[in-house]
Write an enzyme that holds these catalytic residues in place. Structure first.
Site, PDB file in Angstrom:
ATOM      1  N   ASP A   7       1.156   1.933   8.523  1.00  0.00           N
ATOM      2  CA  ASP A   7       1.023   2.524   9.903  1.00  0.00           C
ATOM      3  C   ASP A   7       0.463   1.657  10.846  1.00  0.00           C
ATOM      4  O   ASP A   7      -0.806   1.273  10.703  1.00  0.00           O
ATOM      5  CB  ASP A   7       0.316   3.817   9.793  1.00  0.00           C
ATOM      6  CG  ASP A   7      -0.051   4.481  10.958  1.00  0.00           C
ATOM      7  OD1 ASP A   7       0.652   3.908  12.119  1.00  0.00           O
ATOM      8  OD2 ASP A   7      -0.781   5.540  10.948  1.00  0.00           O
ATOM      9  N   LYS A  70      -0.352  -2.752  20.903  1.00  0.00           N
ATOM     10  CA  LYS A  70       1.061  -2.133  20.719  1.00  0.00           C
ATOM     11  C   LYS A  70       1.601  -1.537  21.827  1.00  0.00           C
ATOM     12  O   LYS A  70       2.880  -1.426  21.880  1.00  0.00           O
ATOM     13  CB  LYS A  70       0.672  -0.918  19.623  1.00  0.00           C
ATOM     14  CG  LYS A  70       2.181  -0.238  19.008  1.00  0.00           C
ATOM     15  CD  LYS A  70       1.698   0.979  18.098  1.00  0.00           C
ATOM     16  CE  LYS A  70       2.759   1.791  17.444  1.00  0.00           C
ATOM     17  NZ  LYS A  70       2.278   2.662  16.742  1.00  0.00           N
ATOM     18  N   GLU A 177       7.268   7.630  12.874  1.00  0.00           N
ATOM     19  CA  GLU A 177       6.197   8.250  12.682  1.00  0.00           C
ATOM     20  C   GLU A 177       6.181   9.570  11.957  1.00  0.00           C
ATOM     21  O   GLU A 177       5.579   9.969  11.165  1.00  0.00           O
ATOM     22  CB  GLU A 177       4.812   7.714  13.500  1.00  0.00           C
ATOM     23  CG  GLU A 177       4.750   6.356  13.552  1.00  0.00           C
ATOM     24  CD  GLU A 177       3.887   5.881  14.886  1.00  0.00           C
ATOM     25  OE1 GLU A 177       3.807   6.748  15.685  1.00  0.00           O
ATOM     26  OE2 GLU A 177       3.868   4.528  15.135  1.00  0.00           O
ATOM     27  N   ASP A 199       2.119  14.774  17.326  1.00  0.00           N
ATOM     28  CA  ASP A 199       1.175  13.635  16.801  1.00  0.00           C
ATOM     29  C   ASP A 199       0.462  13.336  18.363  1.00  0.00           C
ATOM     30  O   ASP A 199       0.990  12.546  18.925  1.00  0.00           O
ATOM     31  CB  ASP A 199       2.072  12.503  16.375  1.00  0.00           C
ATOM     32  CG  ASP A 199       1.356  11.227  15.995  1.00  0.00           C
ATOM     33  OD1 ASP A 199       0.155  11.140  16.560  1.00  0.00           O
ATOM     34  OD2 ASP A 199       1.933  10.400  15.414  1.00  0.00           O
TER      35      ASP A 199
END
Lengths: 610, 182
Positions: A7, A70, A177, A199
């Protein structure tokens, strides 16, 4: 060779593997599964500090410490400049359409500056996790599954895949994800149902609606907000504390205080004078924004709230009680929250990696089908987008469309590939531009240019164009828009492979040295204490090998260190045997239980020191 | 058809003898590729069921550790299956596909509808929004019923599909009439 799941998060990254049928996250030396996604470049050396080590000294080396990179994956300089305002580090000087580069200080190899791309920074984090897996598994991992947010567009996925390549890994699959989270909860065992995956991480929010039928997972829709997360809760608390106007180090400590309060408020009603009620009043509008995305995702999936059988909570921010409550109320379902919300995605990635190995029992029952997160199309006359593949189309998929020329005698066509939901090309994300040349000299409207899109199981697009009469052909893997051309990727790969080998060699040398040091220490002590047990010439023979070993330990080559350690072990074996026999005999004669056990301990001790 | 790898005869995506995926046909029949009968009256559930069963055997995840060729073929098969499911799930696209072999109305030379019909549509477009939507919905329902009846007759071997494209063109006008004002 076990496959592993990674992850690669905005704030933290994790690595997990399936062992004995169960997925588990691999811990670092400190016992933590979370590795901060941070890389710090140190002056005078090629090898950066990664993870916690980078964060600990971030304050004094702000410019050289990259975090949250990211956000910049697959982005160009123009896009980066728009969001870089509050970054503690700096963007490099480059044209707007070039790949994002950060200026992290002086180049250790030369006079200029050292510039680093988000892909490179990600590769360092990936490599560290990969090495951790190698250490834990005592073997090189096989393939790797890396997770990406469901809304990641083509360029962002491509950049993630490149980071994996750069880290020297075999990237089996990019996995969304939320889908990973659903796998972690074993929802496939339920056979049927519709699930929402909510999430809420540190800086991003992501909602996905998944449908499960006979073990086939399908992502029906995704929505989200790339600029909304737990960090916003922290900022609300900083405001509440009246510290909203601080900056720099003061802001850092204000945020740390806010985070502590936020954590305390998950289990108590009051912390540092802030009541939970006040906190909830502050963050309610933010949580409501996430709920609006949830409704959008339901609408896209053509579903009603009542159709959802369960909602999975992912991301550290879902520990906030108000989030759980409001999400539960919206979906009229008790949320799944038994697993650590920080680990869920990595655990699911490991399970998918295991499935892809073909060795898993799950492999026959389960299949994962993702969808295209954003529509893909071609710019046509007047800058209008003609869509070839609509969002939420199951992947892999292919589509083609025929276009023609607008001017008599036109011999080349410029093709502009875009991704997004807006009508005009300029409002969407530009993925690539390429040219189909060598068309026949024909009147406008006669040539027939067939453009074909192929999206693979990772959601990555390949485009080809063919003129139907002359079979003139052009093809590209869509990736140059974020500015890395093939040659650059090649060069980065070469550098990475060189460095990766050096990294591994370095570690093995250190291990060999440590082992040799232990053996030498044991032998020296025995020579000093038990010299009378030595046979004629034995001391000379032992010392001869020891001198050679100590010389080798100072060198850079691990082979002689290992060989001489083994030789020293062999040459001292009869001596060691005699010492053990003597001690045991003495102890047994005296019937001294303590001495016997001590003598035995020493035998164990010797074998461990080997 | 024979397997490219072991030369045994094959019928579906994979060779029964050696397990190799076969190259998919360039323009596969959308019903055939899903193993469905060529008919209009299809339940979405049956389409999904057939799609899942087929995709299990062809999805690239099943070929993760195999050769690039196998993975490429897996991608092509699965893309075809996904396309077939998408078209057949949509009654209008399914009707176009059965009647013309293409899931979309032809861009040029689309079947023209009668002048009377166009005038009716034009009048409604100019009139009151509520009335337009109400009449549009009625028209849409009538056309859908008519199209279904034509297909039912065809499936029973009592008629052709010639008149269907024209009805589908009318249906498109009717559907536009139902749209709420912008």
């Amino acid at each position: 060779m076990a496959n592993i799941g990674i992850d690669l998060g905005t704030t933290n990254s994790l690595v997990a593997v399936v062992m004995g049928g169960r997925a588990r996250c691999l811990l670092d030396d400190e016992g933590s599964a979370l590795t901060p996604s941070a890389v710090q470049f140190v002056e005078g050396t090629d090898t950066p500090r990664i993870g916690l080590e980078a964060l600990e000294s971030a304050a004094e080396n702000a410019q050289a410490t990259l975090t949250s990179f990211k956000r910049f994956m697959g982005r160009n300089m123009t896009e980066a400049r728009a969001v870089a305002g509050d970054l503690p580090y700096q963007l490099a000087e480059a044209d707007g359409d070039k790949v994002v580069r950060f200026d992290v200080g002086a180049d250790p190899r030369g006079e200029g500056r050292r510039e680093v791309t988000p892909v490179e920074a990600s590769a360092w984090v990936l490599r560290m996790l990969y090495m951790r897996a190698a250490d834990c598994l005592l073997a090189t991992p096989g393939g790797v599954v890396i997770t990406v947010p469901a809304y990641f567009d083509d360029a962002q996925r491509q950049a993630t895949r490149d980071a994996g390549k750069l880290a020297g890994m075999n990237v089996l699959r990019l996995l969304n994800e939320p889908t990973a989270a659903a796998i972690a909860y074993g929802l496939q065992e339920k056979k049927q149902g519709v699930f929402a995956v909510y999430d809420l991480g540190g800086g991003t929010f992501d909602i996905s609606i998944l449908e499960l039928t006979d073990g086939v997972f399908q992502v029906l829709s995704t929505a989200g907000d790339t600029r909304l997360g737990g960090d916003d809760f922290d900022r609300e608390l900083v405001e509440e504390l009246g510290l909203g106007s601080t900056s720099g180090g003061d802001l850092r400590s204000a945020l740390d205080r806010a985070i502590a309060i936020k954590h305390a408020l998950t289990s108590s009603d009051q912390a540092e004078g802030v009541t939970r009620g006040r906190f909830e009043q502050r963050i309610r509008p933010l949580v409501e924004r996430t709920l609006a995305s949830c409704k959008q995702a339901l609408k896209d999936a053509e579903l009603e709230v009542g159709d959802v059988d369960g909602v999975v909570l992912v991301g550290g921010s879902t520990r906030v009680p108000l989030v759980r409550q409001m999400v539960g109320e919206l979906f009229e379902a008790e949320p799944y929250c038994d697993l650590d919300p920080d680990q869920v995605v990595a655990l699911g990635a490991a399970m998918q990696a295991d499935i892809l190995s073909g060795q898993s029992e799950l492999a026959d029952d389960m299949l994962l089908m993702d969808v295209v997160p954003l529509s893909l199309g071609i710019e046509t006359m007047g800058g209008v987008v003609e869509r070839l593949i609509w969002r939420c189309t199951p992947i892999p998929c292919e589509a083609s469309e025929t276009f023609t020329t607008h001017v008599d005698g036109q011999t080349a066509v410029d093709l502009h590939v875009v991704q997004g939901e807006r009508e005009l090309s300029k409002d969407n994300r530009s993925l690539a531009r390429f040219k189909l040349k060598g068309l026949p000299d024909m009147p406008a409207g006669l040539p027939r240019v067939k453009v074909s899109f192929t999206v693979d199981a990772d959601g990555i697009l390949q485009v080809s164009a063919t003129e139907q009469y002359t079979k003139t052909h052009a093809e590209i893997d869509v990736q140059p828009s974020y500015g890395l051309d093939d040659a650059q990727v090649e060069q980065m790969l070469e550098d990475a492979i060189d460095n990766a080998e050096t990294d591994v060699d370095e570690r093995l040398l250190i291990e060999a040295r440590v082992e040799a040091e232990q053996i030498v220490a044991t032998v020296k002590k025995a020579l000093k204490n038990d010299g009378e047990l030595l046979a004629a010439g034995e001391r000379e023979a032992i010392e001869g090998v020891m001198v050679k070993l100590e010389a080798a330990m100072g060198g850079r080559d691990r082979k002689p260190v290992q060989d001489l350690s083994k030789e020293l072990d062999e040459v001292t074996a009869p001596f060691a045997q005699r010492r053990i026999e003597r001690d045991l005999k003495a102890a047994l004669e005296g019937q001294d239980a303590l001495a016997v056990s001590k003598a035995l301990e020493r035998t164990v001790g010797t074998s461990e020191a080997r | 058809m024979h397997c490219w790898s072991c030369k045994e005869p094959v019928g579906g995506p994979g060779c029964v003898s050696c397990g190799s995926l076969q190259p998919p046909p360039p323009k596969p029949d959308l019903f055939g590729i899903l193993g469905l009968e060529r008919r209009y009256s299809l339940d979405r559930k049956d389409i999904d069921k057939a799609w899942r069963a087929r995709t299990r055997g062809t999805h690239p995840d099943r070929y993760a550790g195999q050769t690039a060729l196998q993975r490429r073929l897996a991608l092509q098969w699965t893309a075809h299956l996904n396309e077939a499911r998408k078209v057949l799930r949509d009654p209008v696209a399914r009707a176009w596909y059965l009647a013309t072999g293409s899931s979309r109305p032809p861009s040029k030379g689309a079947p023209s509808v009668s002048q009377d019909f166009l005038e009716e549509v034009f009048e409604l477009q100019m009139g009151d929004d509520e009335e337009r939507q109400r009449r549009g919905a009625l028209l849409q329902q009538a056309l859908e019923d008519e199209i279904t009846a034509m297909f039912t007759a065809w499936e029973a071997g009592e008629g052709g599909l010639e008149r269907i494209p024209e009805r589908l063109s009318r249906l498109k006008y009717a559907t536009n009439l139902c749209k709420p004002p912008e």
